[in-house]
Each structure stands twice: as C-alpha cells, then as structure tokens.
Design a protein around this motif. Structure first.
Motif, mmCIF file in Angstrom:
data_model
loop_
_atom_site.group_PDB
_atom_site.id
_atom_site.type_symbol
_atom_site.label_atom_id
_atom_site.label_comp_id
_atom_site.label_asym_id
_atom_site.label_seq_id
_atom_site.Cartn_x
_atom_site.Cartn_y
_atom_site.Cartn_z
ATOM 1 N N LEU A 78 0.734 -1.271 0.041
ATOM 2 C CA LEU A 78 -0.080 0.017 0.000
ATOM 3 C C LEU A 78 0.967 1.382 -0.026
ATOM 4 C CD1 LEU A 78 -2.849 1.415 0.212
ATOM 5 C CD2 LEU A 78 -2.518 1.090 2.732
ATOM 6 N N TRP A 79 0.876 2.070 -1.065
ATOM 7 C CA TRP A 79 1.411 3.271 -1.050
ATOM 8 C C TRP A 79 0.577 4.402 -0.656
ATOM 9 C CZ3 TRP A 79 3.863 3.035 -6.931
ATOM 10 C CH2 TRP A 79 4.850 2.129 -6.873
ATOM 11 N N LEU A 161 -5.331 2.851 -7.958
ATOM 12 C CA LEU A 161 -4.952 4.273 -7.047
ATOM 13 C C LEU A 161 -6.279 4.601 -6.916
ATOM 14 C CD1 LEU A 161 -3.352 6.785 -6.364
ATOM 15 C CD2 LEU A 161 -3.669 7.558 -8.426
ATOM 16 N N LEU A 162 -6.393 4.982 -5.345
ATOM 17 C CA LEU A 162 -7.755 5.601 -4.913
ATOM 18 C C LEU A 162 -7.410 7.130 -4.744
ATOM 19 C CD1 LEU A 162 -8.061 2.819 -2.005
ATOM 20 C CD2 LEU A 162 -9.482 3.029 -4.174
ATOM 21 N N ALA A 163 -7.892 7.737 -5.416
ATOM 22 C CA ALA A 163 -7.742 9.354 -5.406
ATOM 23 C C ALA A 163 -8.916 10.013 -4.503
ATOM 24 C CB ALA A 163 -7.835 9.837 -6.841
ATOM 25 N N CYS A 164 -8.429 10.440 -3.250
ATOM 26 C CA CYS A 164 -9.309 11.021 -2.586
ATOM 27 C C CYS A 164 -9.801 12.512 -2.662
ATOM 28 C CB CYS A 164 -8.813 11.339 -1.045
ATOM 29 S SG CYS A 164 -8.483 9.546 -0.242
ATOM 30 N N LYS A 209 -9.236 11.189 -13.272
ATOM 31 C CA LYS A 209 -10.486 10.267 -13.276
ATOM 32 C C LYS A 209 -10.612 9.504 -14.609
ATOM 33 C CE LYS A 209 -13.216 13.347 -10.161
ATOM 34 N NZ LYS A 209 -14.217 14.270 -10.005
ATOM 35 N N LYS A 210 -9.830 10.168 -15.570
ATOM 36 C CA LYS A 210 -10.092 9.299 -17.138
ATOM 37 C C LYS A 210 -9.208 8.085 -17.027
ATOM 38 C CE LYS A 210 -10.850 13.761 -19.463
ATOM 39 N NZ LYS A 210 -10.478 14.829 -20.183
ATOM 40 N N LEU A 211 -8.298 7.808 -15.839
ATOM 41 C CA LEU A 211 -7.503 6.724 -16.042
ATOM 42 C C LEU A 211 -8.192 5.241 -15.387
ATOM 43 C CD1 LEU A 211 -4.240 8.357 -14.711
ATOM 44 C CD2 LEU A 211 -4.757 7.832 -16.953
ATOM 45 N N PRO A 212 -8.244 4.323 -16.305
ATOM 46 C CA PRO A 212 -8.796 2.946 -15.874
ATOM 47 C C PRO A 212 -8.437 2.472 -14.325
ATOM 48 C CG PRO A 212 -7.268 2.586 -17.597
ATOM 49 C CD PRO A 212 -7.160 4.171 -17.614
ATOM 50 N N PHE A 213 -7.356 2.846 -13.994
ATOM 51 C CA PHE A 213 -6.674 2.204 -12.925
ATOM 52 C C PHE A 213 -7.083 3.319 -11.607
ATOM 53 C CE2 PHE A 213 -3.345 4.111 -15.423
ATOM 54 C CZ PHE A 213 -2.912 4.999 -14.598
ATOM 55 N N VAL A 214 -7.734 4.321 -11.800
ATOM 56 C CA VAL A 214 -7.904 5.389 -10.846
ATOM 57 C C VAL A 214 -9.368 5.141 -10.362
ATOM 58 C CG1 VAL A 214 -8.145 7.730 -10.030
ATOM 59 C CG2 VAL A 214 -6.049 6.705 -11.482
#
Length: 252
Positions: A78-79, A161-164, A209-214
């Motif tokens: 976890l980063w 990636l979980l972008a808060c 938000k456009k990235l599939p892994f976010v």
C-alpha cells in the motif's frame, strides 16, 4: 520491555555485527543498556530475532542475533501519495502512516502544494522509529517528490489508485473498495492519493479520473485536513481489504 531495533545487516542465528550510531546511542545513552541485555532485531527481510548486546564500549556496540521469534510475513502493498506538508504535519503523517501499514511514501507536487521540498533522511528516520515501535517487520520507503503529471504518466497500471476527492463525483471509500473487481482485489497493489491543503485543481482531478486504474473516493461530508484524510483512507483500506483483521504479535 525489550527494545526493538531495525538493522540493515543479514539476520541469522549467531550473526554478530556492529550497531550503527543511531542504535548505539539509543541503547547506551537513552536506555542505559549494557553487555548481555536483550534486544529484538529486524531488517525487513529475515523476520524478527531475539538478540543481545554482545559487547558494549564507549565507541563500539556489538549486537548478536540468537534465535528467530517471528518469520517474515507478507503485508499489504500500500503506497501513500501526498502533497508535501509543513514539517510537523508531514512527520506526523509518516509516523502514523507507517503504523497503518504504508509500504511507500511518495510526495507529489500539485498546483496548490504549499511546499515543494521534504527532508527525506529525516522522514526515513521517522519511519524507522515508527516501525520499531509498532512491531511491524518492514520499514516503508520514503521517496523524493515528483510532479502529479509525472506520477500520472509513469504510474504502474497494475497498481490501483484511490484518489481522495474533496469535490465532484466520488464513491464513499468503503463502498468503492467493496465494489472493486476480483482481479483488482487479488493484485494486492494499491495506493492512496491525498491532495494539498488547498485541494486539487479541477483539471488535475479530471485528468486522473480518466485513467482506468483510478477510482475517485470520498471521505464523508466534512472537509478534512490532509493528514486526517490520509489516515482515514488508510484505516478504511486496512479494514476492508488489508490486514485489519489480524491481531498484534504475542510478546517475545
């Protein structure tokens, strides 16, 4: 209480090595320990060993590993990516993030970042001390700052990636974690991104938000300080997908 120390050397039964200046000062001058006193040793690779102070002199301290007390175990990968904060706040963030199982701290420069510098060696020392105290078997990395754009374009796509996000559309973090596909969950490679005190610029979040892994995630109805948001996100991750169901190790 037996003092616990992170060391760089290889650990196995009978291994002897000279302690570094930090460990020697802590054992001799702070704790007033001497020859024959017990210690616990770990290096992030070989598990934890019961050891002892084999030799204690004014300018030299020799440690000896006696027997393994805990085997090396896997941990969530976890980063934590965060905009640099003021000194006390970033020290607090690294200390508590280490306690919550972060494996890497990546400072990220955004449009509203208040500071573009960190003291990497000081923060690494903070992480080491926190790992010693919380009895984890590894010490997280602390990296140099990079720009948000460099992070976005160079991101390893197998790491989710979980972008808060403090604004805009975002799923509550616990719901987002529970909704992740089995492939994403089984990869066990995650990161949490926390913005600066001034928040992300709209276009920064839009590009992410456009990235599939976010996955943009929310942390509730209140506006949180950056360090509070980071700890809330980390604690939720560990409870839902991490090692929050495990118990602390038994005393050695």
């Amino acid at each position: 209480m037996i003092p616990r120390l992170y060391v760089a050397e290889h650990l196995q039964k009978g291994a002897r090595f000279t302690a570094d200046e930090r460990a020697a000062h802590y054992l001799l001058n702070v704790l007033r320990r001497g020859s024959g006193d017990p210690v616990l040793l770990f290096n992030g690779r070989d598990g934890e060993y019961r050891g002892q102070i084999a030799e204690a002199a004014k300018r030299r301290l020799v440690l000896e590993a006696l027997e393994q007390t805990r085997a090396q175990d896997s941990e969530p990968d976890l980063w934590l990516c965060f905009a640099p904060l003021k000194k006390d706040a970033v020290d607090f963030l690294v200390e508590k993030g280490t306690e919550l199982g972060v494996s890497r701290f990546q400072p990220v420069l955004t449009a509203h970042t208040a500071s573009n510098r960190i003291n990497q060696s000081r923060l690494s020392a903070v992480a080491i001390e926190a790992a010693e105290q919380c009895e984890r078997l590894t010490v997280p990395e602390v990296l140099e700052p990079i720009s948000l754009e460099a992070m976005r374009t160079g991101w390893p796509r197998e790491r989710h990636l979980l972008a808060c996000a403090e604004a805009g559309d975002a799923v509550p973090i616990a719901s987002a974690l529970n909704a992740l596909t089995s492939d994403v969950r089984s990869s066990n490679r995650f990161a949490v991104l926390i913005g600066p005190e001034g928040g992300f610029q709209d276009d920064e979040l839009d590009r992410l938000k456009k990235l599939p892994f976010v996955t943009p995630v929310g942390l509730g109805p209140r506006i949180l300080r950056a360090e509070t948001a980071a700890l809330a996100a980390l604690a939720t991750f560990q409870a839902v997908l991490g090692d929050g169901g495990k118990r602390p190790p038994k005393p050695a």
